[in-house]
Enzyme design. Sequence first.
Site, PDB file in Angstrom:
ATOM      1  N   ASP A  42     -50.215 -45.011   0.582  1.00 18.18           N
ATOM      2  CA  ASP A  42     -50.901 -43.982  -0.213  1.00 18.18           C
ATOM      3  C   ASP A  42     -49.996 -42.770  -0.412  1.00 18.18           C
ATOM      4  O   ASP A  42     -49.539 -42.151   0.551  1.00 18.18           O
ATOM      5  CB  ASP A  42     -52.184 -43.529   0.491  1.00 18.18           C
ATOM      6  CG  ASP A  42     -53.192 -44.653   0.657  1.00 18.18           C
ATOM      7  OD1 ASP A  42     -53.774 -45.068  -0.349  1.00 18.18           O
ATOM      8  OD2 ASP A  42     -53.387 -45.112   1.796  1.00 18.18           O
TER       9      ASP A  42
ATOM     10  N   ASP B 119     -44.511 -46.004   3.438  1.00 20.57           N
ATOM     11  CA  ASP B 119     -45.921 -45.653   3.482  1.00 20.57           C
ATOM     12  C   ASP B 119     -46.556 -46.164   2.192  1.00 20.57           C
ATOM     13  O   ASP B 119     -45.856 -46.482   1.226  1.00 20.57           O
ATOM     14  CB  ASP B 119     -46.047 -44.131   3.603  1.00 20.57           C
ATOM     15  CG  ASP B 119     -47.475 -43.652   3.516  1.00 20.57           C
ATOM     16  OD1 ASP B 119     -48.328 -44.171   4.250  1.00 20.57           O
ATOM     17  OD2 ASP B 119     -47.739 -42.771   2.673  1.00 20.57           O
TER      18      ASP B 119
ATOM     19  N   ASP C 176     -44.578 -39.705   2.636  1.00 24.35           N
ATOM     20  CA  ASP C 176     -44.912 -38.442   1.973  1.00 24.35           C
ATOM     21  C   ASP C 176     -45.569 -37.438   2.902  1.00 24.35           C
ATOM     22  O   ASP C 176     -46.008 -36.383   2.444  1.00 24.35           O
ATOM     23  CB  ASP C 176     -45.826 -38.695   0.769  1.00 24.35           C
ATOM     24  CG  ASP C 176     -47.227 -39.125   1.181  1.00 24.35           C
ATOM     25  OD1 ASP C 176     -47.351 -39.917   2.147  1.00 24.35           O
ATOM     26  OD2 ASP C 176     -48.202 -38.673   0.550  1.00 24.35           O
TER      27      ASP C 176
END
Length: 225
Positions: free
Chosen positions: A14, A12, A173
Amino acid sequence: MTDFPFDLVGFDLDGTLFDTSADLADAVNHALALLGRPALGVDAVRPMIGRGGKFMLQQGLEASGGCDPAVLERLYPELLDYYGANIARATCAFPGLTAALDALQARGAKAAIVTNKAENLAVKLVAELGLDHRFACVIGGDTMGPDGRKPSPAGIEEMIRRCGGARAAFVGDSIFDIEAARAAGIPSIAVSFGFLSQPVGTLGADAVIDHFDELLPVLDRLGTT
């Protein structure tokens, strides 16, 4: 070295590769300022990140006085234009990322990105940070069409296809990252330093890391289970 259990590690963007929260909060606050609304702090915006820019703006509007759908549609292009022009003012890689990418390369594994950020913005950000040569491909939230955003596995599946059907793992996250990896049938690793909207231990990842220094040992372990 040829004994590494994965050919490809997806990330991922961000909150996983980069701390983009200050620049994203700045873009949200630019949009809010056009309505005369007060700015939101970075800590308030951080949990809104991860499902794409429109969702982030919607959450920002709701947190600052309410979200009218027509206003959301009008302000979204303003947010995108502002963010695109100021995309890397404060954004930085999380500690240990460069060393982890070096270690993956040394073990013969590719790195790639699957993000819910628009593809053009993701590509621009990685290039402005001087890391575009480190990733085999960048799959954005719009790359696979309107239903392709995580938690859909479509982006991860496309990443694997572009990289030759490689043995893959995914690092993220959010619950969307972990669910997408699970749906794609690959192991997942959650980072505890990201933009968490819930305790990292509740995400259901196959492993959790607190620093990128832990990535390679964890991947070695996952490859044997």
